[in-house]
Scaffold this motif. Structure first.
Motif, PDB file in Angstrom:
ATOM      1  N   UNK A 242       0.873  -1.273  -0.092  1.00 41.25           N
ATOM      2  CA  UNK A 242       0.031  -0.177   0.119  1.00 41.25           C
ATOM      3  C   UNK A 242       0.973   1.087  -0.280  1.00 41.25           C
ATOM      4  N   UNK A 243       1.681   1.344   1.522  1.00 40.62           N
ATOM      5  CA  UNK A 243       2.688   2.562   0.497  1.00 40.62           C
ATOM      6  C   UNK A 243       3.419   2.718  -0.692  1.00 40.62           C
ATOM      7  N   UNK A 244       4.064   1.529  -1.422  1.00 41.88           N
ATOM      8  CA  UNK A 244       4.783   2.119  -2.441  1.00 41.88           C
ATOM      9  C   UNK A 244       4.319   2.128  -3.319  1.00 41.88           C
ATOM     10  N   UNK A 245       2.450   1.556  -3.357  1.00 36.52           N
ATOM     11  CA  UNK A 245       1.769   1.661  -4.680  1.00 36.52           C
ATOM     12  C   UNK A 245       1.759   3.260  -4.686  1.00 36.52           C
ATOM     13  N   UNK A 246       1.134   4.212  -3.694  1.00 35.96           N
ATOM     14  CA  UNK A 246       0.751   4.922  -3.097  1.00 35.96           C
ATOM     15  C   UNK A 246       1.910   5.666  -4.039  1.00 35.96           C
ATOM     16  N   UNK A 247       3.787   6.053  -3.687  1.00 38.87           N
ATOM     17  CA  UNK A 247       4.709   6.689  -3.978  1.00 38.87           C
ATOM     18  C   UNK A 247       4.173   6.693  -5.384  1.00 38.87           C
ATOM     19  N   UNK A 248       4.520   4.852  -6.163  1.00 40.93           N
ATOM     20  CA  UNK A 248       4.121   5.059  -7.428  1.00 40.93           C
ATOM     21  C   UNK A 248       3.698   5.578  -7.786  1.00 40.93           C
TER      22      UNK A 248
ATOM     23  N   UNK B 163       6.651  -4.195  -9.374  1.00 40.38           N
ATOM     24  CA  UNK B 163       7.320  -6.122  -9.020  1.00 40.38           C
ATOM     25  C   UNK B 163       6.146  -6.937  -8.372  1.00 40.38           C
ATOM     26  N   UNK B 164       5.369  -5.678  -6.836  1.00 43.84           N
ATOM     27  CA  UNK B 164       5.157  -6.145  -6.135  1.00 43.84           C
ATOM     28  C   UNK B 164       3.940  -6.566  -6.079  1.00 43.84           C
ATOM     29  N   UNK B 165       3.291  -5.731  -7.659  1.00 40.18           N
ATOM     30  CA  UNK B 165       1.709  -6.339  -8.173  1.00 40.18           C
ATOM     31  C   UNK B 165       1.522  -7.850  -9.229  1.00 40.18           C
ATOM     32  N   UNK B 166       3.004  -7.746  -9.459  1.00 41.67           N
ATOM     33  CA  UNK B 166       2.528  -8.818 -10.134  1.00 41.67           C
ATOM     34  C   UNK B 166       3.089  -9.908  -8.849  1.00 41.67           C
ATOM     35  N   UNK B 167       4.202  -9.603  -8.210  1.00 42.36           N
ATOM     36  CA  UNK B 167       3.584 -11.260  -7.532  1.00 42.36           C
ATOM     37  C   UNK B 167       2.547 -11.276  -6.388  1.00 42.36           C
ATOM     38  N   UNK B 168       2.105 -10.137  -5.905  1.00 42.26           N
ATOM     39  CA  UNK B 168       0.915 -10.218  -5.396  1.00 42.26           C
ATOM     40  C   UNK B 168      -0.781 -10.193  -6.850  1.00 42.26           C
TER      41      UNK B 168
END
Length: 741
Positions: free
Chosen positions: A443-449, A507-512
């Motif tokens: 959630x933190x990384x997504x909103x930073x992106x 990467x994180x979205x693909x993993x999840x």
């Protein structure tokens, strides 16, 4: 792990000779005096200031397009003037962490012999021993995480020999000292007027409970006196608005729990680089500064960085490591810096020893802190930039300040939040856990992106997507008309962090297996980012254009984040860019007046480790210890640099140095583990046990005559990777690997 101690043959006379203890929240600097024992107290939440909703300039959003256009039109000086007027922050109650009163113990005076003062890194205990009037006195001081207390025990080999008077004094903020039974108490409010309004701050209550074995106990209004005791125990607890508790237990119980807890973390890693040297630590540091070799002191410094990391940041810490960790010398808080959280390298560097040094739990308070910062940064992203997601800049505080800093030239670091958010991804890389990634990090990384996607704009000449306006912290450039400017479009550091957060989010979205549309957006944006470029001096360009600097010796090399902590430049994949990065470092050091300071030495050591140059990495580690660390091996920012009127303790050199040493011995990127990538030529024989590698691996190494001799790699469940030693690469499919030459 025997021999892991700092020791001295005399008491400390100043802060930079005292020995640090900490439990992740409470810090103490122990002087080891004979007639007077001083323990300078600090606590991570003793902050002046308060939350604020008026930190963002109200005219920022309407002037943002104009600043961008001026920069694209080549009118840098006018853009600079407009940015200074409209884009800088407006903090009113920012605050600072403040030092607490000292615990003072007045003891009988007299001549002493056989004096020895030490900090045992294995047990986390400061010991003071000496002989006086035919009596052997022994003092132990520790800060227990399990019990949440700082504990002192005074003992002797003769019954009835202990007498002392205990008090709390020398506070920098208003408060009242009293006694309650056998306890000395202080209650006050952490307020000051330099970084805040002098009215707001945390309430602090300190209780030092004095317990005597035998003898008599009496009290005055502000002190407690013990006469003729067999032993004396003092238990110090600190409670603030953030929490804490007044804990009471037997010293033996507290000590046993502390040692067990401390050893469980400290004992995970062992490092041997050379034979021990039987001299006091301050003497060894002075000899190293003169050019004498002491490889074992480098190993001690590495372990000291790990010790300080776990003493200052534990899983239950309410705040992460600030500029001075959990120890406060009163200097940073009394000058323009503030003892806060600097997001243009220092707070990140505070955690360089956490993951590779097998202290993953110590990252937990930083993870929680960044999550709270992201919440605060949403409003700043919207009101200042009209952007999605969240943003934070150069500095932040205990309350989640996310606006730019108050000054131009350093305050407009728009990717400070992204940089600190990368720590959440690093924690995942070393400890792969999809639950953590899904619930805490993504959630933190997504909103930073999302913020970066909103902030990128097309550059008119090539159509590249570039972030800005922003600064390359904290450096300036010479515009074509010769005007010194700091605000620019598409700084290299911002480009690196744009690539990093977009790549990691994907990467994180693909993993999840989530956010397919967002993954497409970030990949499309990555393809349009500006390239890394080499300037006319052969250096890696710091800005989109090939500008020179008004100060070629400036300490900041923000664009080299492409080398470390990122791997957007590597010697094997990008040899020309790697050489340009090395040229940048060389040009900085060769310029007159190079600003050598602690975090720079640690940073350069890490750069050279990534550039696979172990000898140069060791040069900077040696300078860090000999020229930028003090008698107690605590690192400092040198007086005369960055506005510091004197040497000021900064935590980042100790943690950064430890992280750089680990990087010299082991590197990993999630796909490959490299063994001894930057082994210095003088480290002919040695071993390390327990280092961590990305992907979930624990690695033991031994080398003989400069060559790998033995390696053991233990994989967490299901982990796979490649293993490299020089040009040899093998696949490792999980379980355990053992190789011996």
């Amino acid at each position: 792990m025997s021999g892991l101690e700092l020791w001295y043959d005399r008491p400390a006379e100043r802060w930079f000779e005292a020995l640090p203890i900490g439990n992740g929240r409470i810090g103490g600097m122990v002087y080891g005096g004979v007639g007077t024992e001083t323990i300078r107290l600090s606590e991570s939440t003793a902050w002046s200031g308060a939350p604020s909703t008026t930190d963002v300039s109200p005219t920022a959003l309407e002037n943002l397009p104009r600043v961008r256009q001026l920069l694209f039109d080549g009118q840098a000086a006018e853009a600079q003037r407009l940015a200074e007027k409209h884009l800088t922050g407006r903090p009113t109650a920012f605050g600072t962490n403040l030092p607490l009163p000292r615990l003072r113990l007045d003891l009988p005076g007299g001549e002493v012999s056989e004096y020895r003062r030490s900090l045992d890194l294995v047990d986390g205990i400061v010991r003071v021993a000496y002989r006086q009037n035919g009596v052997h006195f022994v003092r132990e001081v520790l800060a227990s995480n399990p019990h949440g207390v700082l504990a002192v025990r005074l003992g002797a080999d003769r019954p009835g020999a202990i007498s002392c008077t205990a008090g709390l004094d020398d506070s920098v903020f208003p408060g009242i000292c009293t006694t309650d039974g056998t306890a000395v108490m202080f209650r006050g409010q952490a307020v000051e007027s330099l970084h805040s309004n002098g009215k707001q701050g945390t309430t602090v209550e300190i209780r030092a409970r004095v317990e005597a074995e035998g003898g008599t106990v009496s009290r005055t209004g502000e002190t407690v006196t013990v006469t003729g005791a067999d032993a004396v125990v003092i238990l110090v607890t600190i409670v603030t608005d953030w929490g804490g508790a007044f804990s009471i237990d037997r010293f033996d119980t507290i000590r046993a729990a502390h040692v067990g807890d401390h050893r469980a973390l400290m004992g995970r890693v062992e490092l041997e680089l050379g034979p021990p040297v039987a001299l006091p630590t301050d003497v060894r540091r002075e000899r190293l500064a003169r050019g004498e070799r002491d490889d074992d002191l480098v190993a001690l410094y590495f372990q000291y960085g790990r010790y300080l990391t776990m003493a200052g940041s534990r899983a239950d810490s309410p705040l992460p490591l600030a500029l001075q960790g959990v120890w406060n010398d009163g200097r940073a808080s009394a000058m323009g810096w503030s003892n806060d959280f600097h997001l243009d390298i220092n707070t990140q560097q505070n955690y360089w020893a956490a993951e590779s040094g097998n202290l993953a739990e110590c990252h937990a308070p930083l993870v929680r802190f960044v999550q709270r910062l992201a919440e605060a940064g949403r409003d700043t992203a919207r009101t200042m930039y009209g952007a999605d997601g969240w943003v934070a800049h150069t500095v932040t505080n205990a309350w989640g300040y996310s606006a730019p800093g108050s000054g131009i030239g350093w305050g407009l670091n728009v990717t400070g939040g992204i940089w600190i958010a990368l720590q959440l991804w690093e924690h995942y890389e070393y400890q792969p856990d999809e639950r953590y990634l899904r619930d805490e990090a993504y959630p933190v990384l997504r909103e930073a992106a999302l913020f970066m996607l909103s902030y990128l704009v097309p550059e008119p000449t090539h159509g590249w997507l570039v972030p800005g306006p922003a600064e390359s912290p904290e450096n300036w450039y010479l515009a074509p008309d010769g005007t010194p400017c700091s605000v620019a479009m598409g700084t290299t550091a911002d480009r690196v962090f744009a690539e990093a957060i977009l790549r990691i989010c994907g990467q994180a979205a693909a993993i999840l297996d989530v956010d397919a549309d967002l993954r497409s957006r970030v990949e499309a944006a990555r393809a349009r980012l500006s390239p890394l470029r080499i300037g006319r001096h052969g250096q890696l360009q710091e800005w989109l254009e090939d500008y020179d600097e008004p100060d070629p010796a400036h300490r900041h090399t923000a664009h080299l984040v492409a080398v470390f902590p990122e791997r957007q430049i590597t010697p094997r994949r990008d040899p020309e860019l790697a050489r340009a990065a090395a040229v940048t470092i060389e040009r900085r050091q060769q310029a007159a007046g190079w600003e050598q300071t602690e975090w720079v030495e640690a940073n350069f050591a890490a750069f050279y480790a990534r550039l696979l140059d172990g000898d140069r990495a060791l040069t900077h580690v040696t300078r860090l210890i000999g020229d930028a660390s003090e008698a107690n091996l605590l690192s400092y920012s040198a007086g005369g640099i960055a506005g510091a009127p004197e040497n000021i303790y900064s935590f980042d050199g100790n943690s950064g140095g430890a992280g750089a040493i680990a990087e010299m011995l082991l590197q990993s990127d999630g796909e490959e583990i490299e063994l001894l990538p930057a082994l210095p030529s003088q480290w002919r024989d040695g071993s390390v046990r327990g280092l961590r590698a990305r992907g979930g691996f624990t690695v033991d190494l031994a080398w003989r005559d400069g060559k790998l001799h033995e390696v053991r790699i233990q994989a967490d469940a299901g982990a796979r990777t490649r293993v490299r030693y020089r040009d040899a690469v093998i696949n490792f499919t999980g379980g355990q690997i053992h190789f011996a030459a």
